[in-house]
Write an enzyme that holds these catalytic residues in place. Structure first.
Site, PDB file in Angstrom:
ATOM      1  N   ALA A  21       5.321  -3.958  -2.378  1.00  0.00           N
ATOM      2  CA  ALA A  21       6.975  -3.605  -3.150  1.00  0.00           C
ATOM      3  C   ALA A  21       7.639  -2.092  -3.189  1.00  0.00           C
ATOM      4  CB  ALA A  21       6.160  -4.317  -4.478  1.00  0.00           C
ATOM      5  N   THR A  22       6.700  -1.292  -3.601  1.00  0.00           N
ATOM      6  CA  THR A  22       6.916   0.354  -3.472  1.00  0.00           C
ATOM      7  C   THR A  22       7.924   0.252  -2.323  1.00  0.00           C
ATOM      8  OG1 THR A  22       5.419   0.777  -4.610  1.00  0.00           O
ATOM      9  CG2 THR A  22       6.612   2.424  -3.588  1.00  0.00           C
ATOM     10  N   HIS A  63      -0.524  -8.395  -2.518  1.00  0.00           N
ATOM     11  CA  HIS A  63      -2.212  -7.960  -2.569  1.00  0.00           C
ATOM     12  C   HIS A  63      -1.544  -8.866  -4.353  1.00  0.00           C
ATOM     13  CE1 HIS A  63      -1.719  -3.822  -5.231  1.00  0.00           C
ATOM     14  NE2 HIS A  63      -0.675  -3.778  -4.297  1.00  0.00           N
ATOM     15  N   THR A  85       6.596  -0.979  13.880  1.00  0.00           N
ATOM     16  CA  THR A  85       5.943  -2.370  14.919  1.00  0.00           C
ATOM     17  C   THR A  85       5.338  -3.121  13.396  1.00  0.00           C
ATOM     18  OG1 THR A  85       5.485  -1.399  16.800  1.00  0.00           O
ATOM     19  CG2 THR A  85       4.334  -3.170  16.232  1.00  0.00           C
ATOM     20  N   CYS A 129      -1.325   2.933 -12.941  1.00  0.00           N
ATOM     21  CA  CYS A 129      -0.585   3.755 -11.889  1.00  0.00           C
ATOM     22  C   CYS A 129      -0.717   4.774 -13.501  1.00  0.00           C
ATOM     23  CB  CYS A 129       0.511   3.230 -12.230  1.00  0.00           C
ATOM     24  SG  CYS A 129       0.747   1.791 -10.827  1.00  0.00           S
TER      25      CYS A 129
HETATM   26  C1  PLP Z   1       2.269  -3.776  -7.945  1.00  0.00           C
HETATM   27  C2  PLP Z   1       3.029  -3.276  -8.298  1.00  0.00           C
HETATM   28  C3  PLP Z   1       4.294  -2.911  -7.306  1.00  0.00           C
HETATM   29  C4  PLP Z   1       4.279  -1.833  -6.289  1.00  0.00           C
HETATM   30  O1  PLP Z   1       3.389  -3.063  -5.323  1.00  0.00           O
HETATM   31  P1  PLP Z   1       2.867  -2.597  -3.807  1.00  0.00           P
HETATM   32  O2  PLP Z   1       3.000  -3.640  -2.955  1.00  0.00           O
HETATM   33  O3  PLP Z   1       1.140  -2.362  -4.325  1.00  0.00           O
HETATM   34  O4  PLP Z   1       3.463  -1.217  -3.426  1.00  0.00           O
HETATM   35  C5  PLP Z   1       5.870  -2.852  -8.060  1.00  0.00           C
HETATM   36  N1  PLP Z   1       5.765  -3.659  -8.844  1.00  0.00           N
HETATM   37  C6  PLP Z   1       5.263  -4.206  -9.561  1.00  0.00           C
HETATM   38  C7  PLP Z   1       6.132  -4.932 -11.078  1.00  0.00           C
HETATM   39  C8  PLP Z   1       3.768  -4.544  -9.743  1.00  0.00           C
HETATM   40  O5  PLP Z   1       3.360  -5.021 -10.261  1.00  0.00           O
END
Ligand code: PLP
Length: 397
Positions: free
Chosen positions: A73-74, A203, A242, A327
């Site tokens: 997500a990051t 995850h 990839t 975090c």
């Molecule tokens: C965990 C999380 C992210 C980051 O996701 P990653 O896949 O670990 O980079 C971003 N936004 C929210 C709301 C999250 O809970």
């Protein structure tokens, strides 16, 4: 019952067995590169990618051509924000977001400010919700993007997606939502919700770490993004590199499972959360953080007056929870999300986040209620501030 009990599912979730089973062949026999067009190794990998793309699209009501795979997500958030800013800069430089967003959004916005963006960080009320009137008032002719998360990782508070989308559409502004916590926990549909870009992560939904996706709408409106990673032109040029075939297969399978067991699982978890919540809120000086109704079914963020959240976590050896955000829990700063809701430093430091998941049982919740109650009582019994408060209360009776 195995100890410790895992109640930190908003930080990450285990890979579900069926997800792992789906992934395994793609590490070994089916190891092909999905971009290899000349032989069956490549075709087999590509077929698996196509299937995963469809599984994710189906979960969120998108078209399969609108899904871009990322490392999580990051990265998806970085692509959405930076990609929009670069691509729409000639239209304007103003972005509207909110103070309780995940650091991936906040820090991307801070970066864009250094690149010339003008960013408005909307406040939230004491329930953690933005005010739609504030949102309308913040819009200027230069506004190109509204970035508001679907559900908050610390409090579980769900923002009013459809109302925000309507405002964005009325003003021809793009609407991005970080739905990382919402996927699988509440019904998400990019068409019904009016979302133009959406980030998700495997995850957080019983898939593997290091893989995620960005939904990018292709019509009404067609969103164009400047790529942030160049080389090879994978993912229709939006994101080169990839593809992580086993990871993506896992994400797809995780999405399929969320779609098939969704509402049943959500109501089971809601029942357990509510049981936990009603027991813990009976403790004197307990405050629940975040809106009670517009909230994910799995989260309980609760502060206990005169109890340090960090100390409380340490005192509860049998359960794994989080104090503030995962975090920021490395630093001693109080959670900026809870500060955003207007909590005092003291109550923010007193908060713990309990986040339930697919595998928690009623027995585990009963045990957790006992653990928390005992630990709070113990810490208060050795807290001068709490003892003094009790004495004052008694003498005024
Ligand atoms: C965990 C999380 C992210 C980051 O996701 P990653 O896949 O670990 O980079 C971003 N936004 C929210 C709301 C999250 O809970």
């Amino acid at each position: 019952m195995n100890l410790p009990i895992y109640l930190d599912n908003n930080s990450t979730t285990p890979v579900e067995q069926r997800v792992l089973d789906a992934m395994l062949p793609y590490f070994t026999n089916k190891f092909g590169n999905a971009a290899s067009r000349n032989h069956s190794f490549g075709w087999i990998a590509e077929e698996a990618i196509d299937k995963a793309r469809q599984q994710i699209a189906d979960l969120i009501g998108a078209n399969n051509t609108e899904i871009i795979f990322t490392s999580g997500a990051t990265e998806a958030i970085n692509l959405a924000l930076k990609g929009t800013f670069e691509s729409y800069r000639s239209k304007g430089n103003h972005i509207i977001t909110c103070v309780t967003e995940h650091k991936a959004v906040i820090d991307s916005c801070k970066y864009l400010e250094r690149m010339g963006a003008d960013v408005t960080y909307l406040p939230v009320n004491k329930e953690g919700l933005i005010d739609l009137q504030d949102l309308r008032a913040a819009i200027t002719p230069a506004t190109i993007l509204i970035a508001i998360m679907y559900a908050n990782n610390e409090t579980g508070v769900i923002q009013p997606m459809r109302e925000i989308a309507q405002i964005a559409t009325d003003h021809h502004i793009l609407f991005f939502s970080d739905a990382t916590q919402a996927i699988g926990k509440t019904q998400v549909n990019v068409v019904d919700d009016g979302i133009h870009m959406l980030a998700l992560s495997a995850h957080k939904m019983y898939g593997p770490k290091g893989v995620g996706a960005l939904y990018v709408r292709r019509r009404n409106p067609r969103v164009t993004l400047s790529p942030q990673i160049h080389g090879g032109g994978h993912e229709r040029g939006f994101r080169s590199g990839t593809l992580n075939v086993p990871g993506i297969v896992g994400l797809g399978k995780a999405a399929e499972l969320c779609a098939s067991i969704g509402s049943e699982e959500q109501s089971k978890i809601l029942h357990l959360r509510n049981k936990l919540e009603s027991a813990l809120q009976k403790i004197e000086g307990a405050y629940i953080n975040g809106d009670r109704s517009a909230r994910l079914p799995n989260v309980l963020n609760i502060s206990f007056e005169h109890v340090d959240g960090q100390a409380l976590m340490m005192a509860m050896k049998g359960i794994a929870v989080s104090s503030g955000s995962a975090c920021t829990s490395a630093s001693l700063e109080p959670s900026y999300v809870l500060k955003g809701l207007g909590l005092s430093d003291e109550l923010a430091h007193s908060a713990i986040r309990i986040s339930l998941g697919r595998f928690n049982t009623e027995e585990e919740i009963d045990f957790s209620i006992e653990q928390v109650t005992k630990a709070v009582n113990h810490l208060r019994s050795i807290s001068p501030a709490w003892i003094m408060k009790q004495e004052t209360n008694n003498s005024s009776k």
